[in-house]
Design an enzyme around this catalytic site. Structure first.
Site, PDB file in Angstrom:
ATOM      1  N   HIS A 191       0.644  -0.954  14.821  1.00 37.42           N
ATOM      2  CA  HIS A 191       0.784  -1.771  13.612  1.00 37.42           C
ATOM      3  C   HIS A 191       2.028  -2.650  13.608  1.00 37.42           C
ATOM      4  O   HIS A 191       2.136  -3.583  12.809  1.00 37.42           O
ATOM      5  CB  HIS A 191       0.793  -0.838  12.387  1.00 37.42           C
ATOM      6  CG  HIS A 191       0.593  -1.518  11.080  1.00 37.42           C
ATOM      7  ND1 HIS A 191       1.631  -1.766  10.204  1.00 37.42           N
ATOM      8  CD2 HIS A 191      -0.523  -2.016  10.488  1.00 37.42           C
ATOM      9  CE1 HIS A 191       1.158  -2.369   9.124  1.00 37.42           C
ATOM     10  NE2 HIS A 191      -0.143  -2.537   9.271  1.00 37.42           N
ATOM     11  N   HIS A 231       3.036  -9.583   1.088  1.00 39.66           N
ATOM     12  CA  HIS A 231       2.755  -8.610   2.145  1.00 39.66           C
ATOM     13  C   HIS A 231       4.048  -8.139   2.816  1.00 39.66           C
ATOM     14  O   HIS A 231       4.027  -7.281   3.677  1.00 39.66           O
ATOM     15  CB  HIS A 231       1.810  -9.278   3.170  1.00 39.66           C
ATOM     16  CG  HIS A 231       1.272  -8.362   4.211  1.00 39.66           C
ATOM     17  ND1 HIS A 231       1.643  -8.450   5.544  1.00 39.66           N
ATOM     18  CD2 HIS A 231       0.395  -7.329   4.137  1.00 39.66           C
ATOM     19  CE1 HIS A 231       1.011  -7.521   6.239  1.00 39.66           C
ATOM     20  NE2 HIS A 231       0.245  -6.829   5.410  1.00 39.66           N
ATOM     21  N   ARG A 245      -6.227  -5.614  -0.592  1.00 36.07           N
ATOM     22  CA  ARG A 245      -7.661  -5.332  -0.551  1.00 36.07           C
ATOM     23  C   ARG A 245      -7.978  -3.840  -0.428  1.00 36.07           C
ATOM     24  O   ARG A 245      -7.455  -3.144   0.420  1.00 36.07           O
ATOM     25  CB  ARG A 245      -8.320  -6.093   0.594  1.00 36.07           C
ATOM     26  CG  ARG A 245      -9.836  -5.881   0.611  1.00 36.07           C
ATOM     27  CD  ARG A 245     -10.533  -6.806   1.556  1.00 36.07           C
ATOM     28  NE  ARG A 245     -10.666  -8.136   0.990  1.00 36.07           N
ATOM     29  CZ  ARG A 245     -10.360  -9.253   1.651  1.00 36.07           C
ATOM     30  NH1 ARG A 245      -9.873  -9.190   2.859  1.00 36.07           N
ATOM     31  NH2 ARG A 245     -10.540 -10.424   1.084  1.00 36.07           N
ATOM     32  N   TYR A 267       0.574   5.334  11.904  1.00 32.55           N
ATOM     33  CA  TYR A 267       0.725   3.939  12.345  1.00 32.55           C
ATOM     34  C   TYR A 267       2.051   3.776  13.081  1.00 32.55           C
ATOM     35  O   TYR A 267       3.061   4.338  12.672  1.00 32.55           O
ATOM     36  CB  TYR A 267       0.753   2.982  11.137  1.00 32.55           C
ATOM     37  CG  TYR A 267      -0.535   2.828  10.368  1.00 32.55           C
ATOM     38  CD1 TYR A 267      -1.593   3.733  10.504  1.00 32.55           C
ATOM     39  CD2 TYR A 267      -0.697   1.784   9.468  1.00 32.55           C
ATOM     40  CE1 TYR A 267      -2.759   3.575   9.773  1.00 32.55           C
ATOM     41  CE2 TYR A 267      -1.863   1.620   8.727  1.00 32.55           C
ATOM     42  CZ  TYR A 267      -2.889   2.527   8.883  1.00 32.55           C
ATOM     43  OH  TYR A 267      -4.036   2.376   8.154  1.00 32.55           O
ATOM     44  N   ARG A 309      -3.705  -5.742  18.995  1.00 30.65           N
ATOM     45  CA  ARG A 309      -4.609  -4.596  18.818  1.00 30.65           C
ATOM     46  C   ARG A 309      -6.010  -5.032  18.402  1.00 30.65           C
ATOM     47  O   ARG A 309      -7.003  -4.536  18.909  1.00 30.65           O
ATOM     48  CB  ARG A 309      -4.047  -3.643  17.752  1.00 30.65           C
ATOM     49  CG  ARG A 309      -5.021  -2.535  17.366  1.00 30.65           C
ATOM     50  CD  ARG A 309      -4.444  -1.614  16.322  1.00 30.65           C
ATOM     51  NE  ARG A 309      -4.017  -2.292  15.117  1.00 30.65           N
ATOM     52  CZ  ARG A 309      -4.822  -2.635  14.112  1.00 30.65           C
ATOM     53  NH1 ARG A 309      -6.121  -2.392  14.179  1.00 30.65           N
ATOM     54  NH2 ARG A 309      -4.349  -3.234  13.032  1.00 30.65           N
ATOM     55  N   ARG A 368       0.867  -1.187   0.000  1.00 29.96           N
ATOM     56  CA  ARG A 368       0.000   0.000   0.000  1.00 29.96           C
ATOM     57  C   ARG A 368       0.896   1.227   0.000  1.00 29.96           C
ATOM     58  O   ARG A 368       1.765   1.349   0.860  1.00 29.96           O
ATOM     59  CB  ARG A 368      -0.891   0.050   1.241  1.00 29.96           C
ATOM     60  CG  ARG A 368      -1.873  -1.102   1.376  1.00 29.96           C
ATOM     61  CD  ARG A 368      -2.834  -0.852   2.547  1.00 29.96           C
ATOM     62  NE  ARG A 368      -3.475  -2.070   3.004  1.00 29.96           N
ATOM     63  CZ  ARG A 368      -4.535  -2.645   2.440  1.00 29.96           C
ATOM     64  NH1 ARG A 368      -5.071  -2.104   1.376  1.00 29.96           N
ATOM     65  NH2 ARG A 368      -5.058  -3.755   2.934  1.00 29.96           N
TER      66      ARG A 368
END
EC number: 2.7.4.1
Length: 702
Positions: A606, A449, A419, A482, A578, A389
């Site tokens: 994160h 990822h 996504r 984050y 989290r 991302r």
């Protein structure tokens, strides 16, 4: 004897697990608590209401949609942890989601809005307007809104339209007195509220006050201008959430880019999974029709007492924040990293020693500079990077394009299946290709990822390799919001590992040899299972077993069972999770030595950190992976060790500070419920605020 008793326990018992979907809803409830918390600045509370809504939209579009697909396909197998069938999950989700949305609207209407009014920020309806304001709004409607609207009549020749996912609509019942027969006199019209228009219209008002009216209130008040010749008898507001889960058939797909572009077009028109209806002015005849045409059941329908789609509150926040600085968080500026001076060259520093970056407390700029300087350096031969991302105007993408244009070998893995970022990533993939980058889309059937960059440089006839590894995305925008770790090294073994990793992604290589990296789907789960087993052995021998694991979500059953085994053996396990957590702590003979906490505050937690005491050797791993089955089996992830002793001490101190948080921490009990940690000390510890203070102190000390 206790251990034997513990081993006799059946660790597959469904009573020992939380259902994934219900645990996620419990996380979103913690987000909602931030909106309820009067200690948070008022406009930040407004933003948390918006985040709660946005999270819930995605949950319905993906998770609820997936369960509904299972029910439609006749699949009724219980899931492997809490033992709930898809139908039971949907029932429990509906009960919880209805309750949470009721609390959300109560918070907005009865707490946040009245508090905003005290600050001179007020929502008005059409009936509240003065004569001057009505004249202003009518002119605004005629000039700015009316030309954009499309009134759609519903009759035998024009069936109910296919309405866009997440669109806000007005169902207008019209009365035609000219029709001779009574049953033909009532007509239905649909007006979609355009998403491109400003939802909050600021009204002329006296002094420093900000009064606004909602776009849908204005359109509803002037519906008669859209359906001339008819009497408007009612205007019902409704919003549809649709199934937006992409089905990508990679087998036989010659061009994944084209397949995804085609699938993205379908996302807007999936089956309805939720219907929200505004309680005010609701018409039961319209509601009955919506049930029929959308094929929804009672549990899918949410009748809300307030404006629909509260994600829009984020735009109100952005509009008001600069004008009401006392109603937002005080500004905190990411500081220069502890391991890197303000003006120091990142590559020269990495040759001296490893660099640890802790965002957002320390600036993300060195990561941007790492790629940008590599692009500008004539000695750099190649840059390889994974992108999952990225921000809308990414400086990293620009640097990669410049590097390619300068003739460097630039390889970029763009994950097209990230996504709700698919469209964005398709766009970047095309741009990078046009600039001359070699763009790859990863490994079939797996999402890449991992967060890794490799820079290859030739200096004085020698090849040097520099590697950046991270727990978070190469996204300069979210890096301010984050919490994540980045790690830059020039260690030779890491450079070789990075080269082998990229060759695996781009070629037909089977699992390569790695010196330090563990890579999913190959061996991250096995690595952690072995590390937990070692901790159990050390505990039996020395009595000092201790594990700390910090992640976003914990759902992987083999790893949860292994943690239960560690607890049964007496190992102390502290988990900072989290979001979703399927493990239940504090169950006698199962998990009484496990503590689970969740920190939800100003910044989104994160980072993924895994600590093992290892009889004093203290092994610490950072990773892109949460301990979820999908991360272990269906994604390409990286876990890597921290080798530097000072860095390990620093990360451990950060973990201990988070575990000591008594302001933003909720703790899970043995029933799976979360409660605020009781503050047993005199000092209030908000770990995120404290970490920023420490970053400021480090800068001042330099």
């Amino acid at each position: 004897m206790e251990l034997l008793k513990g081993n006799a326990v059946n660790l597959n018992d469904t009573a020992y697990y939380n259902n994934r979907e219900l645990s996620w809803l419990a996380f979103n409830e913690r987000v909602l608590q931030e909106a309820q918390d009067a200690n948070n600045p008022l406009l930040e509370r407004l933003k948390f209401i918006s985040i709660f809504s946005s999270n819930l939209d995605e949950f319905f579009m993906v998770r609820v949609a997936g369960l509904k697909d299972q029910v439609s396909a006749g699949f009724n197998q219980p899931e492997n942890k809490a033992g709930l069938t898809p139908k039971k999950q949907l029932n429990k989700i509906a009960i919880k989601a209805h309750a949470l949305m009721t609390v959300q609207y109560d918070t907005f209407k009865n707490y946040v809005l009245p508090a905003l009014e005290l600050e001179g920020i007020e929502r008005l309806t059409f009936n509240d307007l003065t004569k001057e304001q009505r004249e202003f709004i009518e002119e605004y409607f005629d000039e700015q809104i009316f030309p954009v609207l499309t009134p759609v009549a519903i009759d035998a020749y024009r069936p109910f339209p296919m309405l866009l996912n997440k669109s806000l609509n007005l169902a207008t019942l019209l009365y035609d007195e000219k029709q001779a027969e009574e049953e033909n006199r009532t007509k239905l019209g649909i007006v979609q509220v355009p998403s491109l228009l400003e939802r909050f219209i600021i009204l002329p008002s006296e002094g420093q006050k900000h009064k606004f009216i909602l776009l849908e209130d204005v359109i509803s008040s002037f519906t008669h201008k859209l359906f001339t010749g008819y009497t408007v008898s009612s205007v019902t507001r409704f919003r549809i959430t649709r199934n937006a889960d992409l089905t990508i058939h990679e087998e036989g797909a010659r061009d994944l880019l084209k397949v995804i572009e085609k699938e993205l077009k379908k996302r807007k028109w999936g089956a309805a999974v939720r219907l929200e209806v505004g309680k005010e002015h609701i018409d039961e005849r319209v509601l009955a029709l919506l049930y029929e045409v959308l094929e929804v059941k009672d549990e899918d329908v949410y009748i809300m007492d307030g404006p629909l789609d509260l994600t829009c509150l984020f735009s109100l926040y952005k509009k008001l924040a600069p004008l009401y600085e006392h109603l937002v968080y005080p500004a905190l500026i990411p500081q220069p990293p502890q391991d890197l001076g303000d003006e120091e060259d990142v590559f020269e520093k990495a040759i001296e020693h490893d660099i640890l970056l802790h965002h957002p407390f320390e600036s993300f700029q060195p990561v941007v500079d790492f790629v940008r300087d590599a692009a500008d350096d004539p000695n750099v031969l190649a840059i390889k990077q994974t992108l999952y991302r990225v921000s809308g105007d990414s400086p990293i993408i620009q640097a990669l394009k410049i590097a390619a244009e300068k003739g460097k070998q630039v390889t970029v893995l763009v994950e097209l299946k990230a996504r709700f970022d698919e469209e964005n990533n398709v766009h970047w993939a095309k741009e990078l290709e046009q600039a001359g980058c070699h763009v790859i889309y990863g490994v079939s059937h797996l999402k890449t990822h991992s967060k890794i960059t490799l820079v290859v440089r030739r200096k004085n006839g020698k090849i040097e390799r520099f590697v950046h590894l991270g727990t978070g995305n190469y996204n300069d925008a979210t890096a301010k919001l984050y919490t994540d770790f980045g790690y830059i090294t020039s260690r030779k073994d890491f450079g070789v590992d990075a080269t082998n990793f990229f060759n695996y992604l781009s070629g037909y290589t089977t699992k390569p040899h790695f010196h330090h990296l563990s890579v999913a789907p190959f061996d991250i789960r096995e690595q952690f299972m072995d590390l937990i087993d070692e901790e159990i052995r050390y505990h039996r021998q020395y009595g000092n077993g201790y594990i700390i694991a910090k992640m976003n979500s914990l759902t992987d059953k083999p790893l949860i069972k292994k943690m239960y085994e560690a607890s049964q053996a007496g190992v102390k396990v502290e988990l900072i999770v989290r979001g979703t957590c399927c493990l239940r702590p504090g169950i006698p003979n199962v998990s009484e030595n496990i503590r689970v906490v969740s920190v939800v505050g100003r910044y989104l937690e994160h980072s993924r950190i895994y600590y093992f005491h290892h009889n004093g050797e203290e092994k610490i791993y950072l990773s892109s992976a949460d301990l979820m089955t999908r991360n272990m089996e269906k994604r390409v992830e990286i876990s890597f060790p921290i080798l530097d002793i000072e860095m390990k001490a620093r990360i451990k101190a950060i973990l201990q500070l988070i575990l000591a948080d008594n302001v933003k921490t909720r703790e899970q009990n043995k029933d799976g419920d979360y409660y605020y940690v009781i503050n047993g000390s005199t000092e209030e510890i908000d770990s995120q605020v404290k970490l920023f203070k420490m970053a400021y102190q480090n800068t001042d000390a330099e």
